[in-house]
Write an enzyme that holds these catalytic residues in place. Structure first.
Site, PDB file in Angstrom:
ATOM      1  N   GLU A  16     -50.824 -29.616  74.724  1.00  0.00           N
ATOM      2  CA  GLU A  16     -50.320 -30.986  74.587  1.00  0.00           C
ATOM      3  C   GLU A  16     -49.004 -31.033  75.343  1.00  0.00           C
ATOM      4  OE1 GLU A  16     -50.403 -33.101  70.953  1.00  0.00           O
ATOM      5  OE2 GLU A  16     -52.069 -31.942  70.119  1.00  0.00           O
ATOM      6  N   GLY A  67     -46.895 -32.628  79.244  1.00  0.00           N
ATOM      7  CA  GLY A  67     -46.722 -33.750  80.162  1.00  0.00           C
ATOM      8  C   GLY A  67     -47.470 -33.532  81.461  1.00  0.00           C
ATOM      9  N   GLU A 109     -70.867 -11.794  55.926  1.00  0.00           N
ATOM     10  CA  GLU A 109     -71.879 -10.986  55.256  1.00  0.00           C
ATOM     11  C   GLU A 109     -71.402 -10.511  53.888  1.00  0.00           C
ATOM     12  OE1 GLU A 109     -72.113 -10.002  59.751  1.00  0.00           O
ATOM     13  OE2 GLU A 109     -70.623 -10.662  58.280  1.00  0.00           O
ATOM     14  N   HIS A 159     -65.632 -10.828  55.651  1.00  0.00           N
ATOM     15  CA  HIS A 159     -66.457 -11.509  56.636  1.00  0.00           C
ATOM     16  C   HIS A 159     -67.618 -12.218  55.934  1.00  0.00           C
ATOM     17  CE1 HIS A 159     -65.015  -8.734  60.179  1.00  0.00           C
ATOM     18  NE2 HIS A 159     -64.022  -9.345  59.548  1.00  0.00           N
ATOM     19  N   THR A 179     -50.234 -42.058  80.445  1.00  0.00           N
ATOM     20  CA  THR A 179     -49.893 -41.460  79.147  1.00  0.00           C
ATOM     21  C   THR A 179     -48.582 -41.986  78.588  1.00  0.00           C
ATOM     22  OG1 THR A 179     -48.745 -39.606  80.210  1.00  0.00           O
ATOM     23  CG2 THR A 179     -51.100 -39.345  79.781  1.00  0.00           C
ATOM     24  N   GLY A 225     -50.694 -30.779  85.316  1.00  0.00           N
ATOM     25  CA  GLY A 225     -51.090 -30.673  86.714  1.00  0.00           C
ATOM     26  C   GLY A 225     -51.067 -29.244  87.219  1.00  0.00           C
ATOM     27  N   GLN A 232     -46.581 -32.766  84.404  1.00  0.00           N
ATOM     28  CA  GLN A 232     -46.228 -31.674  85.299  1.00  0.00           C
ATOM     29  C   GLN A 232     -46.943 -30.384  84.925  1.00  0.00           C
ATOM     30  OE1 GLN A 232     -42.099 -31.455  86.347  1.00  0.00           O
ATOM     31  NE2 GLN A 232     -42.214 -29.336  87.041  1.00  0.00           N
ATOM     32  N   ARG A 262     -56.176 -29.613  66.993  1.00  0.00           N
ATOM     33  CA  ARG A 262     -55.046 -28.690  66.867  1.00  0.00           C
ATOM     34  C   ARG A 262     -55.345 -27.615  65.831  1.00  0.00           C
ATOM     35  NH1 ARG A 262     -49.319 -31.974  66.093  1.00  0.00           N
ATOM     36  NH2 ARG A 262     -49.221 -32.945  68.167  1.00  0.00           N
TER      37      ARG A 262
END
Length: 374
Positions: free
Chosen positions: A300, A302, A54, A52, A166, A307, A304, A189
């Protein structure tokens, strides 16, 4: 009294270097200074299972030949207090003789959650909390989401024309936005734990969904919403060594079981999460991803799936790239039911607007996401 702001800013800059590296651990930076402000050591969190921030800072100080006894450690998140793949960082700071710890904010992990601060104070180490809190939380928005809600931070990426399409009506979409916008999208990404898409995108585009346009030490995992397990076993997203999860719904009949076995033979994890309508239960999917230590989910897909996620209130953030062109008609960003009043619209809050190459990048958050952050 020394102003902690410059050192916390320096530690935040170090934490940003872990953006593509530390998942699923938080991105943390640490700066150790002498009483006069002289730099003794610094570091940031490495890959999961590695040291980590530290520990990296203590090692850096030792490599420089610097004594850290009585020194101040500026760290962007509470030092951990539990034994995982690495030992507790609070114990390492105590053992090194650090005199004071300045931390941006408490770790939301229930295994820590103030215990690191408590152990430091019990050992006589002074603790100050608060400087850089907003920036540290923003850098680790997915980690906080997973710890506080049990689900990842859902970021939906869309590349569209200025009038919101799109793809053309025939599905052609390569390329609406510029190479600069595509490279920027790959950077988003790279910071995600998992990239999610839908079966429609898999069948239409056969995407790899990997990071190619920017240098990254790791590749995000991939997940597919595929209600009836139609993903081809030779799909490009089945990259050797990369974790892949396929979420399905519907009845698990003999044909579905055969397709599941074929996908599992490709190394995929197939998860059956049927909703009452036979599709995938998207809320249950997010909880499963959270259980798999997914902090940021990069979508990423479409119109459908976009939505469905948006209508269910599951999108925290929209990453929109708008090209300076008009398509006139085509496929939209998200397929939503027709609204009868403007009050039914999904409310968003703009976070930033920036030009990337010839395109605009808009970052917008849902109101519930903005409230979570606050």
């Amino acid at each position: 009294m020394t102003d902690p702001t410059p050192f916390i800013h320096q530690a935040l800059g170090l934490a940003a270097q872990a953006l593509f590296l530390s998942n699923p651990n938080p991105r943390v930076g640490c700066v150790i200074t002498a009483a006069d402000g002289r730099l003794l050591g610094q570091g940031f969190t490495q890959q999961a299972g590695g040291p980590h921030a530290e520990i990296m800072a203590l090692r850096d100080a030792a490599a420089r030949g610097n004594d850290v006894r009585g020194a101040k450690a500026y760290v962007t998140l509470e030092p951990c207090a539990h034994q995982g793949r690495t030992g507790p960082c609070c114990d390492a700071l105590i053992g090194a003789g650090i005199g004071k710890v300045v931390a941006s904010l408490a770790d939301p992990n229930p295994l820590v959650a103030g215990q690191g601060f408590a152990r430091l104070r019990a050992a006589g180490v002074a603790v100050e909390v608060g400087p850089g809190a907003e920036a540290s939380r923003a850098l680790n928005v997915g980690f906080f989401s997973r710890m506080e809600r049990g689900t990842p931070w859902v970021r939906m990426k869309v590349a569209a024309s200025l009038d919101g399409f799109t793809a053309l009506p025939n599905g052609a979409s390569q390329w609406i936005t510029s190479p600069e916008a595509r490279a920027d999208g790959h950077a988003w990404r790279a910071r995600a734990c998992t990239v999610l898409t839908g079966i429609g995108t898999v069948l239409a585009d056969n995407p790899r969904l990997d990071v190619r346009e920017v240098a990254s030490p790791r590749q995000p995992q991939v997940a597919v919403v595929d209600s009836h397990l139609r993903t081809p076993v030779n799909a490009a997203l089945f990259i050797a060594g990369r974790a892949c999860t396929i979420y399905c719904g519907g009845a698990m009949d003999a044909a579905m079981q055969a397709r599941r076995s074929a996908m599992q033979a490709q190394g995929a994890r197939v998860v059956h999460l049927p909703a009452p309508d036979g599709r995938v239960d998207l809320q249950a999917m997010l909880h499963d991803l959270g259980a798999q230590a997914v902090n940021e989910l990069h979508v990423e897909a479409g119109q459908q799936l976009n939505g469905a996620l948006a209508q269910a209130g599951l999108v925290d953030e929209w990453l929109l790239y708008l090209a300076p062109q008009l398509l006139g008609s085509g496929r939209g960003m998200a397929l939503l039911p027709p609204f009868n009043t403007l009050a039914q619209a999904l409310p968003l809050a703009f976070e930033s607007v920036q030009q990337v190459g010839p395109d605009l990048r808009i970052l917008a958050r849902s109101r519930t996401a903005a409230e979570l952050r606050a």
